[in-house]
Design a protein around this motif. Sequence first.
Motif, PDB file in Angstrom:
ATOM      1  N   TYR A  58      49.971  95.931  49.228  1.00 39.73           N
ATOM      2  CA  TYR A  58      49.117  96.818  50.027  1.00 39.73           C
ATOM      3  C   TYR A  58      50.002  97.713  50.895  1.00 39.73           C
ATOM      4  CZ  TYR A  58      45.701  93.225  48.782  1.00 39.73           C
ATOM      5  OH  TYR A  58      44.913  92.346  48.086  1.00 39.73           O
ATOM      6  N   GLN A  87      42.394  84.429  60.724  1.00 39.95           N
ATOM      7  CA  GLN A  87      42.246  85.018  59.392  1.00 39.95           C
ATOM      8  C   GLN A  87      42.759  86.457  59.445  1.00 39.95           C
ATOM      9  OE1 GLN A  87      40.805  83.785  56.191  1.00 39.95           O
ATOM     10  NE2 GLN A  87      42.072  85.581  55.746  1.00 39.95           N
ATOM     11  N   TYR A 127      43.377  90.129  57.597  1.00 46.44           N
ATOM     12  CA  TYR A 127      42.787  90.994  56.578  1.00 46.44           C
ATOM     13  C   TYR A 127      43.606  92.269  56.457  1.00 46.44           C
ATOM     14  CZ  TYR A 127      38.510  88.222  57.298  1.00 46.44           C
ATOM     15  OH  TYR A 127      37.596  87.208  57.412  1.00 46.44           O
ATOM     16  N   VAL A 179      40.166  92.839  52.917  1.00 45.67           N
ATOM     17  CA  VAL A 179      40.694  91.911  51.919  1.00 45.67           C
ATOM     18  C   VAL A 179      41.424  90.790  52.644  1.00 45.67           C
ATOM     19  CG1 VAL A 179      42.234  91.623  49.950  1.00 45.67           C
ATOM     20  CG2 VAL A 179      40.967  93.761  50.236  1.00 45.67           C
ATOM     21  N   PRO A 180      40.968  89.520  52.499  1.00 45.98           N
ATOM     22  CA  PRO A 180      41.675  88.421  53.165  1.00 45.98           C
ATOM     23  C   PRO A 180      43.044  88.202  52.552  1.00 45.98           C
ATOM     24  CG  PRO A 180      39.985  87.558  51.707  1.00 45.98           C
ATOM     25  CD  PRO A 180      39.805  89.043  51.719  1.00 45.98           C
ATOM     26  N   ILE A 181      44.033  87.963  53.408  1.00 46.12           N
ATOM     27  CA  ILE A 181      45.387  87.766  52.875  1.00 46.12           C
ATOM     28  C   ILE A 181      45.974  86.398  53.250  1.00 46.12           C
ATOM     29  CG2 ILE A 181      46.010  90.185  52.569  1.00 46.12           C
ATOM     30  CD1 ILE A 181      47.249  90.167  55.329  1.00 46.12           C
ATOM     31  N   PHE A 182      45.686  85.884  54.429  1.00 51.71           N
ATOM     32  CA  PHE A 182      46.119  84.522  54.742  1.00 51.71           C
ATOM     33  C   PHE A 182      45.292  83.975  55.906  1.00 51.71           C
ATOM     34  CE2 PHE A 182      49.118  87.250  57.135  1.00 51.71           C
ATOM     35  CZ  PHE A 182      48.938  86.778  58.436  1.00 51.71           C
ATOM     36  N   HIS A 184      45.855  78.671  54.123  1.00 49.24           N
ATOM     37  CA  HIS A 184      45.581  79.305  52.834  1.00 49.24           C
ATOM     38  C   HIS A 184      46.278  80.666  52.786  1.00 49.24           C
ATOM     39  CE1 HIS A 184      43.438  80.414  49.181  1.00 49.24           C
ATOM     40  NE2 HIS A 184      43.160  81.578  49.751  1.00 49.24           N
ATOM     41  N   SER A 185      46.767  81.041  51.575  1.00 50.62           N
ATOM     42  CA  SER A 185      47.392  82.350  51.391  1.00 50.62           C
ATOM     43  C   SER A 185      46.876  83.003  50.117  1.00 50.62           C
ATOM     44  CB  SER A 185      48.918  82.227  51.315  1.00 50.62           C
ATOM     45  OG  SER A 185      49.499  83.478  51.002  1.00 50.62           O
ATOM     46  N   ASP A 186      46.497  84.262  50.249  1.00 51.75           N
ATOM     47  CA  ASP A 186      46.075  85.048  49.091  1.00 51.75           C
ATOM     48  C   ASP A 186      47.193  85.965  48.605  1.00 51.75           C
ATOM     49  OD1 ASP A 186      43.007  84.569  48.831  1.00 51.75           O
ATOM     50  OD2 ASP A 186      43.327  84.906  50.969  1.00 51.75           O
ATOM     51  N   VAL A 187      48.367  85.867  49.214  1.00 55.47           N
ATOM     52  CA  VAL A 187      49.488  86.731  48.830  1.00 55.47           C
ATOM     53  C   VAL A 187      50.721  85.920  48.468  1.00 55.47           C
ATOM     54  CG1 VAL A 187      48.696  88.705  50.178  1.00 55.47           C
ATOM     55  CG2 VAL A 187      50.151  86.974  51.262  1.00 55.47           C
ATOM     56  N   GLY A 188      50.516  84.631  48.146  1.00 54.02           N
ATOM     57  CA  GLY A 188      51.636  83.798  47.762  1.00 54.02           C
ATOM     58  C   GLY A 188      52.262  83.105  48.967  1.00 54.02           C
TER      59      GLY A 188
END
Length: 424
Positions: free
Chosen positions: A277, A310, A312, A321-324, A358-362
Amino acid sequence: MATRHLALAASVLAICMVLTRATKPGFVARITVKGLDYARQEGIAALQKELAKLKLPDFSGSFKVKVLGKVRYTFYSLNLRSFQLPSSQIALIPNVGLKVSIANAFAQLTGKWKVKKRFLWLYNLFHKKIESSFRRTMEGKVCEAVTSFVTTKLQPYLQTLPVTAKIDKVAGIDYSLVAPPTATAQSLDVNLKGEFFSLAHRSAVPFAPPIMAFPVDHDRMVYFAASSYFFNTAGFVYHTAGVLLFEITDAMIPKEFKFHLNTSTFSAFIPQLEKMYPDKLMKLRIKTSSPPFLTIAPGNLSLTPVVDIQAYVILPNSSFVPIFLLSVTSSVSVKLMVTSAEIGGTLELGRLQLSLKHSDVGPFSVQLLQALMNFYGSSILIPRINALLREGFPLPLPARVQLSNLVIQPRQNFLLFGADVRYI
């Protein structure tokens, strides 16, 4: 006419209420001998002014005198110039309550009188024949005036003592009595529920008030003991309502700061973020994951909140967009402040402890974000929370009463503060 009696008002109200159950209080109000004496002075001064307005009726009568027969008299155009109550007392009766006494009333009045049969010595008969009748008339009017004073002045004033106080759209405070007032030779203690409650849906709080060891202090007119329960019910109510939620956006960060809330800043700690992003703004959403609890100990007040953060990314179409998601704990020092009618406070943030939920970007190292999150928390979040806390919560005081000469002391499980009072 406004009445002037803080301590007496609170005491009378407490004694007159019928209690259905007794529980440990979350808030205690203590009225000392000094406070009761102030109430006595203010109350008597107000009563004297009210009695000075008495309108005395004309009255007449007759009595028999040897040789002269029946003598008729009339008193009229009576004007009460002053009414003094030089001797009054409020006494504390241990394990009983209060005893209020007023004695040696003194009245000064003018008027006219006439007697159907006149002789020079007739005036000397006043004390023997007329004074008792005149005294009964005066006493009856005074009793009527005192009853009217209580009904029209004191009782409405007592109703200004809050039983519940609305704070905002979410919560209120319950200041109702939980036990009969306790009288000692030095003070009168009034035990109050001291509990925040939800205005939308009131439910039981899953913890109980602690025991408060109220110290033997009598220098101030009143003392208040606000237990940790009082403050922690606030945390429970606001957390349950889901309103302990704060958002940080880049617009909140002053332009001169170098740590702006965007993917360019975070790419130094999460390299893959800038690739996924590039040059995008971000938002942090901070919410408590459990109710914050205040710990009160001698000389120390602290919070150890647990919050979720959280993060975004904000897309060009304004979607998020959630990222972590981070879990964050921190020690927070608390400074409470009491004003003339409210209790408020400020927070000072300690070092944050981060863990990745939690991570949405690794994967990435949350330790690298430690300094950045501390910056956002202390520079942006805490000042906004403090602005809300400084607005304060109302104390259970009657109308037009203010506190002065304040002293605040953290004790075990409760905050003690004492004050003198004044009626404005």
